[in-house]
Structures are given as structure tokens and as C-alpha cells.
Design a protein around this motif. Structure first.
Motif, short mmCIF file in Angstrom:
data_model
loop_
_atom_site.label_atom_id
_atom_site.label_comp_id
_atom_site.label_asym_id
_atom_site.label_seq_id
_atom_site.Cartn_x
_atom_site.Cartn_y
_atom_site.Cartn_z
N GLY A 255 0.78 -1.22 0.00
CA GLY A 255 0.00 0.00 0.00
C GLY A 255 0.82 1.28 0.00
O GLY A 255 0.25 2.38 -0.03
N GLU A 256 2.15 1.20 0.03
CA GLU A 256 2.99 2.40 0.04
C GLU A 256 2.92 3.08 -1.32
O GLU A 256 3.16 2.45 -2.35
N PRO A 257 2.59 4.37 -1.34
CA PRO A 257 2.50 5.07 -2.64
C PRO A 257 3.88 5.22 -3.29
O PRO A 257 4.89 5.43 -2.62
N THR A 258 3.89 5.11 -4.61
CA THR A 258 5.12 5.20 -5.39
C THR A 258 4.81 5.94 -6.69
O THR A 258 3.68 5.86 -7.20
N GLU A 259 5.79 6.65 -7.20
CA GLU A 259 5.65 7.32 -8.49
C GLU A 259 6.68 6.75 -9.45
O GLU A 259 7.85 6.55 -9.09
N GLY A 272 -6.77 -6.08 -35.02
CA GLY A 272 -6.73 -4.82 -34.29
C GLY A 272 -7.04 -4.93 -32.82
O GLY A 272 -7.35 -3.93 -32.18
N ARG A 273 -6.94 -6.18 -32.27
CA ARG A 273 -7.21 -6.36 -30.85
C ARG A 273 -5.89 -6.40 -30.08
O ARG A 273 -4.90 -6.95 -30.55
N LEU A 274 -5.91 -5.83 -28.89
CA LEU A 274 -4.73 -5.79 -28.03
C LEU A 274 -4.47 -7.18 -27.47
O LEU A 274 -5.37 -7.81 -26.90
N TYR A 275 -3.25 -7.67 -27.65
CA TYR A 275 -2.96 -8.99 -27.09
C TYR A 275 -1.73 -8.97 -26.16
O TYR A 275 -1.48 -9.95 -25.47
N GLU A 276 -0.97 -7.86 -26.14
CA GLU A 276 0.22 -7.86 -25.29
C GLU A 276 0.51 -6.43 -24.83
O GLU A 276 0.32 -5.47 -25.58
N ILE A 277 0.98 -6.32 -23.58
CA ILE A 277 1.36 -5.03 -23.00
C ILE A 277 2.82 -5.10 -22.56
O ILE A 277 3.23 -6.08 -21.91
N ARG A 278 3.58 -4.10 -22.92
CA ARG A 278 4.98 -4.01 -22.50
C ARG A 278 5.17 -2.66 -21.79
O ARG A 278 4.79 -1.60 -22.32
N ALA A 279 5.78 -2.70 -20.64
CA ALA A 279 5.97 -1.47 -19.84
C ALA A 279 7.42 -1.40 -19.33
O ALA A 279 7.99 -2.42 -18.91
N TYR A 280 7.97 -0.20 -19.40
CA TYR A 280 9.33 0.06 -18.92
C TYR A 280 9.20 1.16 -17.87
O TYR A 280 8.75 2.27 -18.17
N LEU A 281 9.57 0.87 -16.61
CA LEU A 281 9.27 1.75 -15.48
C LEU A 281 10.56 2.16 -14.77
O LEU A 281 11.46 1.35 -14.56
N THR A 282 10.60 3.44 -14.40
CA THR A 282 11.71 3.96 -13.59
C THR A 282 11.12 4.54 -12.31
O THR A 282 10.21 5.37 -12.35
N ASP A 283 11.62 4.08 -11.17
CA ASP A 283 11.14 4.57 -9.88
C ASP A 283 11.66 6.01 -9.67
O ASP A 283 12.86 6.25 -9.58
N ILE A 284 10.74 6.95 -9.65
CA ILE A 284 11.12 8.35 -9.45
C ILE A 284 10.53 8.91 -8.16
O ILE A 284 10.41 10.12 -8.00
N THR A 285 10.20 8.01 -7.22
CA THR A 285 9.59 8.46 -5.97
C THR A 285 10.51 9.43 -5.23
O THR A 285 10.11 10.53 -4.83
N GLU A 286 11.77 9.01 -5.08
CA GLU A 286 12.71 9.86 -4.36
C GLU A 286 13.00 11.13 -5.15
O GLU A 286 13.14 12.22 -4.59
N TYR A 287 13.06 10.95 -6.48
CA TYR A 287 13.30 12.13 -7.32
C TYR A 287 12.16 13.13 -7.19
O TYR A 287 12.38 14.34 -7.07
N ARG A 288 10.92 12.61 -7.20
CA ARG A 288 9.77 13.51 -7.09
C ARG A 288 9.71 14.16 -5.71
O ARG A 288 9.37 15.34 -5.57
N ARG A 289 10.11 13.40 -4.68
CA ARG A 289 10.15 13.98 -3.34
C ARG A 289 11.19 15.10 -3.29
O ARG A 289 10.95 16.17 -2.74
N THR A 290 12.35 14.81 -3.89
CA THR A 290 13.40 15.84 -3.94
C THR A 290 12.95 17.02 -4.79
O THR A 290 13.22 18.19 -4.44
N GLU A 291 12.25 16.71 -5.89
CA GLU A 291 11.77 17.78 -6.76
C GLU A 291 10.78 18.68 -6.03
O GLU A 291 10.84 19.91 -6.14
N ARG A 292 9.88 18.06 -5.25
CA ARG A 292 8.93 18.87 -4.50
C ARG A 292 9.63 19.70 -3.43
O ARG A 292 9.28 20.86 -3.19
N ALA A 293 10.63 19.07 -2.79
CA ALA A 293 11.39 19.83 -1.79
C ALA A 293 12.13 20.98 -2.45
O ALA A 293 12.19 22.10 -1.92
#
Length: 843
Positions: A255-259, A272-293
Motif C-alpha cells: 500500500g505504500e505510494p510510489t511514483e 486490431g485487438r490488443l494482445y500484449e502489454i509491455r511497460a518500462y518503469l523507472t522509480d522516481i519516488t525519491e526524485y519527485r520527493r526531492t523535486e517537491r522539496a
């Protein structure tokens, strides 16, 4: 495409070497494009003329078989085995770059692909967005391409019930997936409904799974933070829209929020139907916290800038560029475009008198002679005025101690310096006003102080008897207009104005600023070439002079210099100056009134004493004659005549004391001095008072040092002083006590000390001893308390000093001195006209 530079190849890719081992499966190319977060990947085979697209994967804008004219520029001269061939082809102004831009490719990164001998091929990742490839991305491309070049079998897809799965892969394909697993950023492949097929360990760690295997089969929807956000992503993918580097708010399993910064792609089948999803994710939680600060810090810095009105500047020593914060234009009254980013522009705006000093101190700081740097100087504003600046800076240095940049903070201290200058001006003005008690002198002195500090011209008018405003003083430039009233002068300066400021200034006691023509009274704006300051007046400030809510005059300040303007702070200073001037004028008038009263009192005393002395003299003469003509009369007759004579003598002494006290106070007391023996003066005083001491059973001692010098003294007046002091000592000494007169002399003065054994003087009365009408015994009818006051006046008239020492219960000692003067010095001054310690002597 219609452009002849790109032609489609009708034959299959195998006809161009695909069967020779240069082809890479499309799934592998799609995975390569995904790993590098690009639109897709392609395989190019190049000869001396052109390059042919042999295989494509992902969302590549190019299709297999497309020919691109390259003249062999992509791979010529480069080592193919693992060597980087091209970083960003679209940054070059070439025909190849133009062709790629025409099909929508904005960035491309390629590396050599090992094929058969004499075959030059390469794997390229392409992207629809312009980007700069990082070193990590280039290293990743070389690694996965080396693994792909050794693949002999590819991954194939089979569709069963709309679900997608990967078939078994050989050892080389396993090596390719190890690159996928070892990626530091999170990657995931899922079905159309969000069930995870494969993810790397970074994805498992990001969302709190124990391992990548535990994450398989889980639903992505459980990771959404906002309900409906995952459905919105699916709808966009179903429409064929990819998500390129967007920020999403997700949550871990606990349940910990993350960005995360995510790139999400989808694959559609032939229907034309969706059959596969590919996602590339970078954890920017600390970056966003620093950015807000940081954003909070920047906001705080902006508030600080707004509150303090300070100017921050950064000087880059490498290129001499200068950066300003938003406070620069506001504080220095420039537009943002006028604030140049050059150190030369800054230096040129330092006042010429301060420039060399500031430059020398700054160079000393840069060269390492000092750490921080501070300087105060004048800086030219955009409105051609100078601001007083307190500039503080710190020199940032590199690893070897070399200066890299200078960071400074400029504080506008103009108001502080102006306040200090105003305080100094008002202090000087007060000192000038206190230096005289003559009205004309006071107002003329204050006018001279005002020009040019407060104005270019100045004039003071005072309300005289009858309520008429009369000129009192003016600056030199207004001498020609001195006789004219201020109303006439104002009419001359603004002939077309119907506004009458005097009810506001004199009646309501408010300040008024009047703009005038500044042309000598010519409404057309011409001044006939006149250079007179009066003709150049453009602004007039009128201030009422008010004392105890009563207007006593008018203070007028005028500006003729077009560069000067009256500011709000000028009104405050002018009002304060007018108030102090009013106090000085009032004090001068009170002094004149008091002085007149003293003269009237002295004249009254002279008149009264003259009229009293004549009958008193007649009484004394008659009593003396009666005593002398009837020596044989009975003793009872003399018993009545003696009290009458004593009373008359006492009245005569009182009248003499009153007259002398008034003369001393008014400065008209005169001395008739000559050379006299100091010994004789002291001895005579003792002889006069000895009978009085004997009558009171008091021992009178007269102790005079031998061979005292002669003194220049009014013998009778100084004898009067000593007699008064001895008389007081005898009067306050009880029978059986003693009184001592001690006389001595040195090179500078002769001193007489008279001490008694009486009760002494209380400490709280010591400062009142020499004031008029003070009595040691209140209610004593033997005098009116003028003796000691007159004694001080006589001693000081001789240039001497008189003081008292006393301790309650141990008696009192009075000391009086006479300066020792040479006969030569006194011979130059006539006896009757010699000044006596600031007391004038009549001729």
C-alpha cells in the motif's frame, strides 16, 4: 513513398542475406527496442550504395525491404564486431538523415552485427522522438546485439484464446533475457487483461514481490493507486496509442505510494485487438520527493527575494557570463531585457569613484587572498540614479583551488544610507539652530544648510504681528525675489494656475507639492534663454511651520535641476526640519522677550533704588548729624538713634545687592581694577569681621603665607566677597567655635579659603549654594540670599573660580581664586573698559 531515395524491395528479406544468417527475429528486435525504450529496432545490410532494411521489430516506422541511400557511410571504416556504428544519424545534415526524417524517425542508434564475411550489417534502434543516447544505452545495445547475432532460432508467438506466450528459447536467447533481467529499471510484459507474463527483478523489487517468479500471473490492476487509471491505459493502447515517458502514481503491494516514469506499448493482432502489454518503469519516488522539496525551496527563495528585495548573481569565470535572479530588474529599475548577462555590463554601472576599489578587492578574493568578499558601492539604476549597494560574494573553487565561479548577494541599502544622511543633516541643523538666539541668524543658517542637500533653492517666511507673512531668509539664488511675497513668487512661477495652496498649508497645516512651468512664468514653455535658477524651477514644496498647533511661518523648498524630484521621504524630512526651525524661532522669540523683561526689571530696580536711596540717604545724614551734635545728650537718645542707623545701613546694603545682582545677570556689571597687595586684601577682611567674631565668642584666625604677590583686582568688590564669606562663616558657627581664613598663591593664581566649624551644608543643598535667594537657614531675616550669588559673579568677573566643600557636622570651606597676571599684560587694557570674564564694562 514517392521519393526515389526510398524504394520498396518486392522480394523477401531472405533474398538479401536473411537466409545467410544476418536476419534477427522480429520478437528479438521488439525486445531490443523495448529494452532501450525506443519505438522499435531494425536490421540494416549495407553495400557501397545503399542500405536495405532486412528485418523490423516493435513499432518501427520502417518496413522490411525499404532501401535507403547511404553510399556506405553507416558502416564504412567501422569495426562491426561489437563496435558502435552510429549514435545519432539525424544530427548530421546528410541525405540519409533527411530520408529517415521523412518517414518519421527522429533518433537512431546502431551497432555492428556479425554476419558472413564481406557482409556489412547492423542492428539499429529507432525512435520517433528526438533524444540523446546515453552511455548505458549504447552499452546495452552492444550487449544484446552480440547475443542476438548468435541466435539460430527465434521466439515465436502462438495465439490461443487471445493470450500470448513465448516458446522455449535456445541458450543464446536465454543470454538475451539475462540482459533483460539485469536491467536496473523495471520491465514487465503482460497480457491484454494485465496478467503478468514476465518481469525482471527490478520490477519485483519496485512493487514488493518476493521475486520475479512470484509476480508472474499477478494482475497489474492491483498496483494502481487511483481507481480506473489502469482501464484508461488499456483504452489508449487499444486505440493504438503508446504512452511515452509519462508519470504515474502507483502503489506497492503493502500500500505504500510510489511514483514511476513509464513507457507503455501495446501489440495488436491482425484484427486490431490488443494482445500484449509491455511497460518500462523507472522509480522516481525519491526524485519527485526531492523535486517537491526543491520546488518548495525555490518557492521559499522566491518569497525571500520578494520580502528582502535582494539581488542574487552568479559570475561564471570561464566565459565571464553573469546570471541574475528576478530581483535584479525590480531593484535596479531595468527591464529584464536591459539586464545584460555580462560582467563588463555590471562593472560599467559601478560609480566611477568606487570602480577601481571594487575591482581590486574582487580580484584579491578571486586570487585567494581573501575568502568571502564584501564591498559597498554605488550602482547605476535604470533611471540614471545611483543606489547604495552592499555586495557580498563567495568564490567557488575547484579541486585544485582554482576559482570557478563567484556567487554574490546584493542588498540595496540606499534607504539606510539616506536615513543616516538625513539623521546627520537634522543633527547638524539642530546644532546650527542651537548656536544662536537671534531669529534672523537662525533662519538664515538653516536656509544655507538646506541648499543643496534638500533643494536647489530655499526660502523661509514668518508670520509677524498682525498675521502678515513676511520674508525672513532665503538662499542666494532668491535674493532678487526676497522682497516679493511668497504668493507673488508663486504667481510668477505658475501664472495660469488658479489653485491657492495657502489655505491648505497655513490653515490645514498640510504640506503641498506644486509643479510649475519651470520657464520663468512663460506659459508657452520658453524662457528666452534664461539660465537663472528661479526661471528653471519646476517643483515647489510648501511646508507649514507649526508650534503647539499654531502656524508661525512657511518653509518653501524649490527644485530647478530637472534630474531631481521630491520623494515621499523628502516630505518627512522637510516636516521635521520645519518643526525644529519653529522650535528655534520660538526659543529665540522667548529669549528676546525674557531679555526685554530683564532689562525692564533692571530699569525698574534702578528707578526704585534711586528713589529709595535719596530719602534713605537723608535719614542716615540726619541720624548721624543728631548723634554728632549732641554728644552730651542722655544715653537714652543714643539708644534710639543707633537702631535707626543700623536699619538704614541694612536697607542700603540690600539695595546695593539687588542692583549688583541685576547688573551681573544682565552682563552690565563693571570692575575698577588696579594692582593691590594680596596680603592687605586678606588682612583687611579679617580686621573688618574681627569685632563680629569677638561679639559671638568665636575665634577668628587669619593665616596668610609670607610674601604674597600683588594682584590685579577691584579691591572693594573682592573685599566685599571675602567679607561676605567670613560673615557667613561667623553667622553659622556656634559660640566657642572657630573660623579660619587661609591665603596662599602660586604661579597662576592666588587662593583664599575660609572654613568654619559650623554644622555644614546638606548634600542635597550643595548645588543650590550659589543660586539667588538661597539661604542656609530658611526664614533668616538678616539677608535675602543674594550674597553668595553676587560673590560668584564678582569672582568670575575677575576670571577666578569659587567653590564650596562641606560635610554635614564637620563644617564648611569656601574657596575663591584670583588669576596672577603680569603688569605688562594689564597695562595694555584701560582700567575702566577692561572686560571681566564675559561681563561687559561700560565706558
Amino acid at each position: 513513398m514517392t521519393d526515389t531515395r526510398v524504394e520498396r524491395q518486392n522480394e523477401s528479406a531472405s533474398g538479401h542475406g536473411g537466409a545467410d544468417g544476418c536476419a534477427v527475429p522480429s520478437d528479438v528486435l521488439a525486445l531490443i527496442g523495448h529494452l532501450l525504450n525506443a519505438s522499435g529496432a531494425i536490421v540494416l545490410r549495407e553495400d557501397e550504395v545503399e542500405a536495405v532494411v532486412e528485418a523490423v521489430g516493435g513499432e518501427s516506422p520502417l518496413e522490411a525491404g525499404v532501401r535507403i541511400p547511404t553510399s556506405g557511410c553507416l558502416t564504412r571504416g567501422r569495426r562491426l564486431e561489437g563496435g558502435l556504428v552510429i549514435r545519432d544519424a539525424l544530427r548530421h545534415d546528410s541525405e540519409t538523415a533527411q530520408v529517415l526524417r521523412d518517414v518519421g524517425i527522429r533518433s537512431m542508434l546502431g551497432t555492428g552485427l556479425a554476419c558472413e564475411p564481406d557482409v556489412r550489417a547492423m542492428v539499429c534502434v529507432v525512435d520517433r522522438e528526438a533524444r540523446m543516447w546515453t552511455r548505458a544505452e549504447r552499452r546495452l545495445l552492444r550487449g544484446v546485439t552480440a547475443a542476438a547475432s548468435r541466435l539460430r532460432t527465434g521466439a515465436s508467438r502462438s495465439s490461443t484464446g487471445g493470450k500470448s506466450q513465448l516458446t522455449e528459447t535456445p541458450e543464446d536467447l536465454g543470454r538475451l533475457f539475462r540482459f533483460f533481467d539485469e536491467e536496473p529499471d523495471a520491465s514487465v510484459i503482460a497480457t491484454a487483461d494485465g496478467r503478468i507474463l514476465r518481469c525482471n527483478p527490478a520490477f519485483a523489487r519496485l512493487f514488493g514481490f518476493d521475486s520475479a517468479d512470484d509476480a508472474r500471473g499477478e494482475k497489474l490492476i492491483q498496483l494502481e493507486r487511483a481507481v480506473g487509471s489502469f482501464d484508461g491505459i488499456l483504452q489508449r493502447l487499444q486505440r493504438g496509442e503508446g504512452l511515452d515517458t509519462e508519470i504515474f502514481a502507483v502503489q506497492r503491494l503493502d500500500g505504500e505510494p510510489t511514483e514511476v516514469l513509464a513507457t507503455v506499448k501495446g501489440s495488436l493482432d491482425d484484427e486490431g485487438r490488443l494482445y500484449e502489454i509491455r511497460a518500462y518503469l523507472t522509480d522516481i519516488t525519491e526524485y519527485r520527493r526531492t523535486e517537491r522539496a526543491l520546488r518548495g525551496s525555490q518557492e521559499l527563495l522566491r518569497f525571500v527575494e520578494e520580502a528582502t528585495r535582494d539581488v542574487l548573481w552568479v559570475w561564471d569565470l570561464a566565459d565571464d557570463s553573469l546570471e541574475w535572479n528576478n530581483g535584479g530588474p525590480r531593484v535596479f529599475r531595468y527591464t529584464p531585457e536591459e539586464m545584460r548577462h555580462s560582467i563588463d555590463w555590471h562593472v560599467q554601472r559601478i560609480h566611477p569613484e568606487d570602480r577601481d576599489r571594487v575591482i581590486r578587492s574582487m580580484h584579491a578574493a578571486i586570487q585567494g587572498l581573501t575568502g568571502a568578499w564584501t564591498a559597498e558601492y554605488r550602482f547605476l539604476r535604470g533611471d540614471e540614479t545611483y543606489a547604495s549597494i552592499l555586495d557580498r560574494a563567495y568564490v567557488v573553487r575547484g579541486m585544485r583551488g582554482e576559482a570557478i565561479r563567484v556567487i554574490g548577494w546584493m542588498l540595496d541599502v540606499s534607504q539606510w544610507r539616506e536615513a543616516e544622511e538625513a539623521h546627520r543633516f537634522l543633527s547638524n541643523a539642530s546644532a546650527v539652530l542651537e548656536s544662536t538666539l537671534v531669529v534672523d541668524e537662525a533662519v538664515q543658517a538653516i536656509v544655507q544648510e538646506c541648499v543643496p542637500y534638500m533643494a536647489d533653492l530655499c526660502r523661509i517666511d514668518l508670520i509677524e504681528d498682525g498675521g502678515v507673512l513676511q520674508p525672513a531668509a532665503c538662499s542666494a539664488e532668491l535674493k532678487s525675489e526676497q522682497e516679493a511675497s511668497v504668493a507673488d513668487l508663486l504667481k510668477k512661477l505658475a501664472p495660469e494656475s488658479d489653485y491657492d495652496p495657502f489655505p491648505t498649508v497655513l490653515g490645514q497645516q498640510e504640506c503641498v507639492i506644486l509643479p510649475v512651468n519651470g520657464n520663468g512664468g512663460r506659459p508657452d514653455g520658453s524662457n528666452s534663454g534664461s539660465t537663472s535658477p528661479v526661471d528653471q524651477i519646476h517643483s515647489l514644496l510648501l511646508i507649514p511651520i507649526v508650534i503647539r498647533e499654531r502656524t508661525i511661518g512657511l518653509f518653501a523648498l524649490a527644485l530647478s535641476d530637472p534630474r531631481r524630484r521630491f520623494q515621499a521621504v523628502d516630505l518627512i524630512r522637510a516636516r521635521e526640519l520645519a518643526h525644529r526651525t519653529g522650535l528655534a524661532v520660538e526659543n529665540c522669540r522667548l529669549y528676546e522677550t525674557a531679555k526685554g523683561a530683564l532689562l525692564d526689571r533692571e530699569e525698574l530696580l534702578r528707578f526704585v533704588s534711586h528713589d529709595l536711596k535719596n530719602p534713605l540717604h537723608s535719614i542716615l545724614s540726619a541720624v548721624t548729624l543728631a548723634r554728632d551734635l549732641e554728644p552730651d545728650r542722655r544715653n537714652d537718645s543714643r539708644r534710639w538713634l543707633d537702631p535707626i542707623k543700623r536699619a538704614a545701613d541694612q536697607m542700603r546694603q540690600l539695595l546695593d545687592d539687588l542692583l549688583d545682582s541685576a547688573s551681573i545677570e544682565s552682563g552690565n556689571f563693571s570692575l575698577v581694577s588696579g594692582w593691590h597687595s594680596f596680603h592687605q586684601l586678606a588682612e583687611t577682611a579679617c580686621e573688618i569681621l574681627r569685632p563680629m567674631a569677638q561679639a559671638g565668642e568665636i575665634v577668628l584666625l587669619c593665616d596668610i603665607e609670607p610674601n604674597p604677590p600683588s594682584v590685579w583686582v577691584d579691591f572693594q568688590q573682592y573685599l566685599r566677597v571675602l567679607s561676605n564669606l567670613l560673615g557667613n562663616a561667623i553667622k553659622f558657627t556656634e559660640p566657642g567655635g572657630n573660623v579660619r581664613l587661609y591665603a596662599k598663591a602660586d604661579e597662576t593664581e592666588a587662593t583664599v579659603s575660609i572654613s568654619d566649624s559650623g554644622p555644614g551644608i546638606p548634600a542635597e543643598e550643595m548645588d543650590k549654594v550659589f543660586t539667588k535667594f538661597w539661604q542656609g537657614r530658611p526664614g533668616d531675616r538678616r539677608g535675602i540670599g543674594l550674597g553668595l550669588s553676587i560673590a560668584r559673579g564678582v569672582v568670575e568677573a575677575h576670571g577666578g573660580r569659587i567653590w564650596v566643600e562641606s560635610e554635614p557636622g564637620h563644617g564648611t570651606t569656601f574657596h575663591a581664586t584670583i588669576p596672577i597676571q603680569t603688569a605688562h599684560a594689564q597695562a595694555e587694557v584701560p582700567v575702566e573698559t577692561r572686560p571681566t570674564s564675559g561681563v561687559s564694562s561700560p565706558q
